[in-house]
Design a protein around this motif. Structure first.
Motif, PDB file in Angstrom:
ATOM      1  N   THR A   4      67.606 -64.971 -11.700  1.00  0.00           N
ATOM      2  CA  THR A   4      67.310 -66.124 -10.850  1.00  0.00           C
ATOM      3  C   THR A   4      68.567 -66.897 -10.476  1.00  0.00           C
ATOM      4  OG1 THR A   4      66.854 -67.551 -12.756  1.00  0.00           O
ATOM      5  CG2 THR A   4      64.976 -66.397 -11.782  1.00  0.00           C
ATOM      6  N   ILE A   5      69.665 -66.613 -11.136  1.00  0.00           N
ATOM      7  CA  ILE A   5      70.933 -67.270 -10.817  1.00  0.00           C
ATOM      8  C   ILE A   5      71.494 -66.761  -9.483  1.00  0.00           C
ATOM      9  CG2 ILE A   5      73.316 -67.572 -11.591  1.00  0.00           C
ATOM     10  CD1 ILE A   5      72.255 -67.318 -14.466  1.00  0.00           C
ATOM     11  N   ILE A   6      71.198 -65.534  -9.141  1.00  0.00           N
ATOM     12  CA  ILE A   6      71.731 -64.910  -7.934  1.00  0.00           C
ATOM     13  C   ILE A   6      70.991 -65.459  -6.708  1.00  0.00           C
ATOM     14  CG2 ILE A   6      72.133 -62.715  -6.750  1.00  0.00           C
ATOM     15  CD1 ILE A   6      71.876 -61.400  -9.569  1.00  0.00           C
ATOM     16  N   PRO A   7      71.714 -66.010  -5.739  1.00  0.00           N
ATOM     17  CA  PRO A   7      71.056 -66.557  -4.559  1.00  0.00           C
ATOM     18  C   PRO A   7      70.203 -65.494  -3.849  1.00  0.00           C
ATOM     19  CG  PRO A   7      73.365 -67.171  -4.592  1.00  0.00           C
ATOM     20  CD  PRO A   7      73.155 -66.182  -5.689  1.00  0.00           C
ATOM     21  N   LEU A   8      69.122 -65.894  -3.299  1.00  0.00           N
ATOM     22  CA  LEU A   8      68.149 -65.074  -2.581  1.00  0.00           C
ATOM     23  C   LEU A   8      67.400 -64.128  -3.518  1.00  0.00           C
ATOM     24  CD1 LEU A   8      67.345 -65.229   0.382  1.00  0.00           C
ATOM     25  CD2 LEU A   8      68.526 -63.078   0.719  1.00  0.00           C
ATOM     26  N   VAL A   9      68.105 -63.421  -4.363  1.00  0.00           N
ATOM     27  CA  VAL A   9      67.459 -62.548  -5.341  1.00  0.00           C
ATOM     28  C   VAL A   9      66.627 -63.401  -6.296  1.00  0.00           C
ATOM     29  CG1 VAL A   9      67.880 -60.948  -7.263  1.00  0.00           C
ATOM     30  CG2 VAL A   9      69.245 -60.788  -5.184  1.00  0.00           C
ATOM     31  N   GLY A  10      67.135 -64.585  -6.615  1.00  0.00           N
ATOM     32  CA  GLY A  10      66.447 -65.486  -7.526  1.00  0.00           C
ATOM     33  C   GLY A  10      65.062 -65.873  -7.051  1.00  0.00           C
ATOM     34  N   VAL A  11      64.918 -66.110  -5.758  1.00  0.00           N
ATOM     35  CA  VAL A  11      63.620 -66.483  -5.200  1.00  0.00           C
ATOM     36  C   VAL A  11      62.639 -65.319  -5.325  1.00  0.00           C
ATOM     37  CG1 VAL A  11      62.408 -67.182  -3.097  1.00  0.00           C
ATOM     38  CG2 VAL A  11      64.659 -68.122  -3.600  1.00  0.00           C
ATOM     39  N   ILE A  12      63.117 -64.125  -5.056  1.00  0.00           N
ATOM     40  CA  ILE A  12      62.270 -62.926  -5.147  1.00  0.00           C
ATOM     41  C   ILE A  12      61.859 -62.682  -6.599  1.00  0.00           C
ATOM     42  CG2 ILE A  12      62.210 -60.420  -4.819  1.00  0.00           C
ATOM     43  CD1 ILE A  12      64.199 -60.934  -2.436  1.00  0.00           C
ATOM     44  N   VAL A  13      62.805 -62.793  -7.513  1.00  0.00           N
ATOM     45  CA  VAL A  13      62.514 -62.577  -8.930  1.00  0.00           C
ATOM     46  C   VAL A  13      61.556 -63.659  -9.442  1.00  0.00           C
ATOM     47  CG1 VAL A  13      63.530 -62.559 -11.250  1.00  0.00           C
ATOM     48  CG2 VAL A  13      64.632 -61.323  -9.391  1.00  0.00           C
ATOM     49  N   ASP A  14      61.749 -64.894  -8.989  1.00  0.00           N
ATOM     50  CA  ASP A  14      60.851 -65.979  -9.391  1.00  0.00           C
ATOM     51  C   ASP A  14      59.433 -65.721  -8.892  1.00  0.00           C
ATOM     52  OD1 ASP A  14      60.353 -68.502 -10.667  1.00  0.00           O
ATOM     53  OD2 ASP A  14      60.263 -69.400  -8.675  1.00  0.00           O
ATOM     54  N   PHE A  15      59.305 -65.248  -7.654  1.00  0.00           N
ATOM     55  CA  PHE A  15      57.982 -64.924  -7.122  1.00  0.00           C
ATOM     56  C   PHE A  15      57.354 -63.796  -7.931  1.00  0.00           C
ATOM     57  CE2 PHE A  15      55.007 -62.623  -4.443  1.00  0.00           C
ATOM     58  CZ  PHE A  15      54.183 -63.661  -4.048  1.00  0.00           C
ATOM     59  N   MET A  16      58.148 -62.787  -8.248  1.00  0.00           N
ATOM     60  CA  MET A  16      57.632 -61.674  -9.051  1.00  0.00           C
ATOM     61  C   MET A  16      57.202 -62.155 -10.435  1.00  0.00           C
ATOM     62  SD  MET A  16      60.341 -58.694  -7.950  1.00  0.00           S
ATOM     63  CE  MET A  16      59.913 -57.629  -9.292  1.00  0.00           C
ATOM     64  N   CYS A  17      57.937 -63.111 -10.990  1.00  0.00           N
ATOM     65  CA  CYS A  17      57.574 -63.673 -12.289  1.00  0.00           C
ATOM     66  C   CYS A  17      56.227 -64.392 -12.207  1.00  0.00           C
ATOM     67  CB  CYS A  17      58.649 -64.627 -12.788  1.00  0.00           C
ATOM     68  SG  CYS A  17      58.286 -65.336 -14.407  1.00  0.00           S
ATOM     69  N   MET A  18      56.019 -65.151 -11.143  1.00  0.00           N
ATOM     70  CA  MET A  18      54.749 -65.854 -10.992  1.00  0.00           C
ATOM     71  C   MET A  18      53.598 -64.861 -10.793  1.00  0.00           C
ATOM     72  SD  MET A  18      55.339 -68.959 -11.551  1.00  0.00           S
ATOM     73  CE  MET A  18      56.644 -68.478 -12.657  1.00  0.00           C
ATOM     74  N   TYR A  19      53.881 -63.762 -10.087  1.00  0.00           N
ATOM     75  CA  TYR A  19      52.857 -62.720  -9.919  1.00  0.00           C
ATOM     76  C   TYR A  19      52.521 -62.085 -11.273  1.00  0.00           C
ATOM     77  CZ  TYR A  19      50.445 -58.545  -8.380  1.00  0.00           C
ATOM     78  OH  TYR A  19      49.503 -57.555  -8.218  1.00  0.00           O
ATOM     79  N   LYS A  20      53.555 -61.763 -12.040  1.00  0.00           N
ATOM     80  CA  LYS A  20      53.333 -61.155 -13.351  1.00  0.00           C
ATOM     81  C   LYS A  20      52.684 -62.135 -14.316  1.00  0.00           C
ATOM     82  CE  LYS A  20      56.807 -57.541 -13.346  1.00  0.00           C
ATOM     83  NZ  LYS A  20      56.026 -56.458 -13.898  1.00  0.00           N
ATOM     84  N   LEU A  21      53.013 -63.421 -14.193  1.00  0.00           N
ATOM     85  CA  LEU A  21      52.369 -64.427 -15.034  1.00  0.00           C
ATOM     86  C   LEU A  21      50.882 -64.516 -14.707  1.00  0.00           C
ATOM     87  CD1 LEU A  21      52.696 -66.639 -17.189  1.00  0.00           C
ATOM     88  CD2 LEU A  21      53.116 -68.245 -15.314  1.00  0.00           C
ATOM     89  N   ALA A  22      50.570 -64.514 -13.416  1.00  0.00           N
ATOM     90  CA  ALA A  22      49.158 -64.544 -13.015  1.00  0.00           C
ATOM     91  C   ALA A  22      48.433 -63.305 -13.536  1.00  0.00           C
ATOM     92  CB  ALA A  22      49.048 -64.637 -11.491  1.00  0.00           C
ATOM     93  N   LYS A  23      49.051 -62.150 -13.399  1.00  0.00           N
ATOM     94  CA  LYS A  23      48.445 -60.902 -13.899  1.00  0.00           C
ATOM     95  C   LYS A  23      48.300 -60.917 -15.415  1.00  0.00           C
ATOM     96  CE  LYS A  23      47.512 -58.273 -10.442  1.00  0.00           C
ATOM     97  NZ  LYS A  23      46.114 -57.963 -10.183  1.00  0.00           N
ATOM     98  N   SER A  24      49.232 -61.558 -16.098  1.00  0.00           N
ATOM     99  CA  SER A  24      49.172 -61.640 -17.555  1.00  0.00           C
ATOM    100  C   SER A  24      47.978 -62.450 -18.034  1.00  0.00           C
ATOM    101  CB  SER A  24      50.454 -62.260 -18.115  1.00  0.00           C
ATOM    102  OG  SER A  24      51.553 -61.408 -17.891  1.00  0.00           O
TER     103      SER A  24
END
Length: 114
Positions: free
Chosen positions: A54-74
């Motif tokens: 999430t420290i990496i610009p632009l990649v961080g937003v994508i990884v954060d979204f993926m984290c929220m998706y995985k959190l919802a799935k969890s």
């Protein structure tokens, strides 16, 4: 207005505390600023060190979204809940914490983390 913001923040921290406990992580870990991100990624991904992306610009937003998706799935939730977590995180943390949803782990595999 500041008092309302403080109360909302306290409610959000309390909700994250409960979400951590549902996942088998000590709730107090939600209070510590960078460590709580590590623990959240551990709940969602099974590997907490992914949060460094999430420290990496632009990649961080994508990884954060993926984290929220995985959190919802969890917690056996779908894409709609994921979008809610991404855009209205405090509100959906509260919903997740105070509902009777159970943690099923990343990819449906319950992982007990300490």
């Amino acid at each position: 207005m500041g008092l309302i913001a403080i109360l909302f923040y306290i409610l959000t921290v309390a909700a994250q505390w409960v979400v951590f406990q549902k996942a088998g992580i000590a709730g107090w870990k939600s209070i510590i600023p960078i460590y709580n991100s590590y623990c959240l990624f551990k709940i969602a991904w099974g590997n907490g060190w992914v949060f460094l992306a999430t420290i990496i610009p632009l990649v961080g937003v994508i990884v954060d979204f993926m984290c929220m998706y995985k959190l919802a799935k969890s917690f056996d939730k779908g894409l709609g809940f994921c979008l809610g977590l991404f855009f209205l995180r405090p509100v959906f943390y509260i919903i997740l914490a105070f509902s009777d949803d159970e943690y099923i782990g990343p990819n449906g595999n319950r992982v007990y983390v300490a």
